[in-house]
Design a protein around this motif. Sequence first.
Motif, mmCIF file in Angstrom:
data_model
loop_
_atom_site.group_PDB
_atom_site.id
_atom_site.type_symbol
_atom_site.label_atom_id
_atom_site.label_comp_id
_atom_site.label_asym_id
_atom_site.label_seq_id
_atom_site.Cartn_x
_atom_site.Cartn_y
_atom_site.Cartn_z
ATOM 1 N N PHE A 48 80.550 -16.181 78.128
ATOM 2 C CA PHE A 48 80.611 -17.305 77.187
ATOM 3 C C PHE A 48 80.748 -16.752 75.772
ATOM 4 C CE2 PHE A 48 77.831 -18.785 80.661
ATOM 5 C CZ PHE A 48 78.498 -19.937 81.036
ATOM 6 N N CYS A 49 81.450 -17.495 74.942
ATOM 7 C CA CYS A 49 81.544 -17.128 73.533
ATOM 8 C C CYS A 49 81.286 -18.381 72.700
ATOM 9 C CB CYS A 49 82.927 -16.603 73.179
ATOM 10 S SG CYS A 49 83.442 -15.166 74.135
ATOM 11 N N ILE A 50 80.656 -18.158 71.549
ATOM 12 C CA ILE A 50 80.360 -19.268 70.651
ATOM 13 C C ILE A 50 81.206 -19.108 69.397
ATOM 14 C CG2 ILE A 50 78.523 -20.583 69.516
ATOM 15 C CD1 ILE A 50 78.104 -20.068 72.576
ATOM 16 N N GLY A 51 81.928 -20.167 69.060
ATOM 17 C CA GLY A 51 82.728 -20.151 67.836
ATOM 18 C C GLY A 51 81.945 -20.766 66.690
ATOM 19 N N ARG A 52 82.193 -20.316 65.477
ATOM 20 C CA ARG A 52 81.647 -20.946 64.255
ATOM 21 C C ARG A 52 80.136 -21.142 64.307
ATOM 22 N NH1 ARG A 52 86.254 -25.626 64.753
ATOM 23 N NH2 ARG A 52 87.977 -24.159 64.992
ATOM 24 N N ASN A 53 79.420 -20.062 64.613
ATOM 25 C CA ASN A 53 77.962 -20.191 64.698
ATOM 26 C C ASN A 53 77.253 -19.651 63.456
ATOM 27 O OD1 ASN A 53 75.634 -21.085 65.874
ATOM 28 N ND2 ASN A 53 75.449 -19.386 67.313
ATOM 29 N N TYR A 54 78.024 -19.270 62.454
ATOM 30 C CA TYR A 54 77.449 -18.896 61.149
ATOM 31 C C TYR A 54 78.222 -19.705 60.101
ATOM 32 C CZ TYR A 54 75.319 -14.697 63.305
ATOM 33 O OH TYR A 54 74.591 -13.831 64.089
ATOM 34 N N ILE A 55 77.491 -20.385 59.233
ATOM 35 C CA ILE A 55 78.135 -21.285 58.267
ATOM 36 C C ILE A 55 79.194 -20.565 57.438
ATOM 37 C CG2 ILE A 55 77.711 -22.634 56.160
ATOM 38 C CD1 ILE A 55 75.062 -23.512 57.430
ATOM 39 N N ASP A 56 78.852 -19.369 56.941
ATOM 40 C CA ASP A 56 79.790 -18.673 56.045
ATOM 41 C C ASP A 56 81.084 -18.271 56.756
ATOM 42 O OD1 ASP A 56 77.988 -19.006 54.060
ATOM 43 O OD2 ASP A 56 77.263 -16.936 54.064
ATOM 44 N N HIS A 57 80.987 -18.007 58.069
ATOM 45 C CA HIS A 57 82.210 -17.676 58.811
ATOM 46 C C HIS A 57 83.059 -18.923 59.055
ATOM 47 C CE1 HIS A 57 85.079 -16.121 61.627
ATOM 48 N NE2 HIS A 57 84.646 -16.919 62.582
ATOM 49 N N ALA A 58 82.419 -20.036 59.393
ATOM 50 C CA ALA A 58 83.178 -21.286 59.581
ATOM 51 C C ALA A 58 83.976 -21.581 58.312
ATOM 52 C CB ALA A 58 82.233 -22.436 59.910
ATOM 53 N N LYS A 59 83.315 -21.392 57.162
ATOM 54 C CA LYS A 59 83.981 -21.679 55.887
ATOM 55 C C LYS A 59 85.122 -20.718 55.593
ATOM 56 C CE LYS A 59 80.138 -23.920 53.507
ATOM 57 N NZ LYS A 59 78.977 -23.622 52.655
ATOM 58 N N GLU A 60 84.941 -19.423 55.938
ATOM 59 C CA GLU A 60 85.987 -18.460 55.574
ATOM 60 C C GLU A 60 87.281 -18.744 56.346
ATOM 61 O OE1 GLU A 60 85.182 -14.256 56.333
ATOM 62 O OE2 GLU A 60 84.676 -14.659 58.424
ATOM 63 N N LEU A 61 87.181 -19.339 57.521
ATOM 64 C CA LEU A 61 88.398 -19.697 58.256
ATOM 65 C C LEU A 61 88.744 -21.171 58.052
ATOM 66 C CD1 LEU A 61 88.098 -17.753 61.658
ATOM 67 C CD2 LEU A 61 89.226 -17.042 59.551
ATOM 68 N N GLN B 95 72.362 -14.795 86.628
ATOM 69 C CA GLN B 95 71.927 -13.474 86.194
ATOM 70 C C GLN B 95 73.149 -12.581 85.966
ATOM 71 O OE1 GLN B 95 69.459 -11.521 89.079
ATOM 72 N NE2 GLN B 95 68.518 -10.218 87.520
ATOM 73 N N GLY B 96 73.236 -11.947 84.810
ATOM 74 C CA GLY B 96 74.374 -11.070 84.507
ATOM 75 C C GLY B 96 75.440 -11.717 83.656
ATOM 76 N N ASP B 97 75.419 -13.042 83.553
ATOM 77 C CA ASP B 97 76.325 -13.698 82.596
ATOM 78 C C ASP B 97 75.984 -13.214 81.191
ATOM 79 O OD1 ASP B 97 77.379 -15.200 84.682
ATOM 80 O OD2 ASP B 97 76.347 -17.066 84.131
ATOM 81 N N ILE B 98 76.961 -13.247 80.304
ATOM 82 C CA ILE B 98 76.690 -12.830 78.928
ATOM 83 C C ILE B 98 77.214 -13.882 77.947
ATOM 84 C CG2 ILE B 98 76.588 -10.376 79.466
ATOM 85 C CD1 ILE B 98 79.404 -10.028 78.370
ATOM 86 N N ILE B 99 76.610 -13.883 76.770
ATOM 87 C CA ILE B 99 76.978 -14.848 75.731
ATOM 88 C C ILE B 99 77.228 -14.112 74.420
ATOM 89 C CG2 ILE B 99 76.288 -16.922 74.453
ATOM 90 C CD1 ILE B 99 74.237 -17.489 76.693
ATOM 91 N N TYR B 100 78.477 -14.170 73.936
ATOM 92 C CA TYR B 100 78.784 -13.689 72.582
ATOM 93 C C TYR B 100 78.351 -14.806 71.634
ATOM 94 C CZ TYR B 100 81.539 -9.703 74.251
ATOM 95 O OH TYR B 100 81.924 -8.522 74.827
ATOM 96 N N THR B 101 77.374 -14.502 70.780
ATOM 97 C CA THR B 101 76.685 -15.582 70.072
ATOM 98 C C THR B 101 77.337 -15.989 68.757
ATOM 99 O OG1 THR B 101 75.150 -13.967 69.102
ATOM 100 C CG2 THR B 101 74.464 -15.055 71.147
ATOM 101 N N GLY B 102 78.494 -15.446 68.445
ATOM 102 C CA GLY B 102 79.210 -15.868 67.245
ATOM 103 C C GLY B 102 79.206 -14.778 66.182
ATOM 104 N N THR B 103 80.139 -14.892 65.265
ATOM 105 C CA THR B 103 80.308 -13.848 64.249
ATOM 106 C C THR B 103 79.967 -14.372 62.859
ATOM 107 O OG1 THR B 103 81.810 -12.038 63.619
ATOM 108 C CG2 THR B 103 82.767 -14.242 63.667
ATOM 109 N N PRO B 104 79.346 -13.508 62.044
ATOM 110 C CA PRO B 104 79.091 -13.902 60.653
ATOM 111 C C PRO B 104 80.366 -13.798 59.819
ATOM 112 C CG PRO B 104 78.248 -11.693 61.055
ATOM 113 C CD PRO B 104 78.796 -12.194 62.358
ATOM 114 N N ALA B 105 80.274 -14.080 58.534
ATOM 115 C CA ALA B 105 81.440 -13.952 57.658
ATOM 116 C C ALA B 105 81.868 -12.490 57.584
ATOM 117 C CB ALA B 105 81.094 -14.467 56.266
#
Length: 203
Positions: free
Chosen positions: A4-17, A167-177
């Motif tokens: 799983f991946c999470i998009g736009r999970n840091y405010i400053d990154h959502a804004k930069e894009l 068990q073993g699934d992974i989650i990319y929790t989002g990127t900062p700016a």
Amino acid sequence: MKIFCIGRNYIDHAKELKNPVPKQPLIFMKPPSALLVNHKPLYYPKFTEDLHYEAEIVLKISKNGRHVQPEFAHKYYNQIAFGIDFTARDLQSKLKAKGHPWEIAKGFDGSAGLSQFINIKDLKNKENIEFHLANNGKTIQKGETKDLIFDFDYLITYISQFFKLQQGDIIYTGTPAGVGPVKIGDILEGFIEEKHMLTCEIR
Ligand code: ZN
């Protein structure tokens, strides 16, 4: 296993894009064949001219669960890794403009850079995990998990409403700016706190 991946999970990154700040987590997935482990290099894909790094903390699911209630969410993970969500930004922008799914821009082979996992309990500050990415020895992106819009527990609760966590699934929790392009010859290095976690050369 699922990625799983999470998009736009840091405010400053959502804004930069120039994206709106979401009211609920934005979820997408990568296939297991996207994984790039053991410090392997990434070969610059031919279908993009704007390959970006996104440094992220990755959670590993430690037991199966569905419809996990918020108060129990913390029992579903105890390890994290450093991840790079490689993105063909030019391709993603075109797909987004058309309202199309962006799998080919985000889920291609090698797009899920992943370090070894470490125990959260061994961290100096598990309430606010600091991580950073360096390129050729210079820090290019920094994050702190206190800036997450949706924290780890919230993500577990939210995702498990739709998908059985295994068990073993992974989650990319989002990127900062601070996302940006890479070029052939770059050497990316990921750190959690001061611990060196991952090296990835772009070839
Ligand atoms: Zn990402």
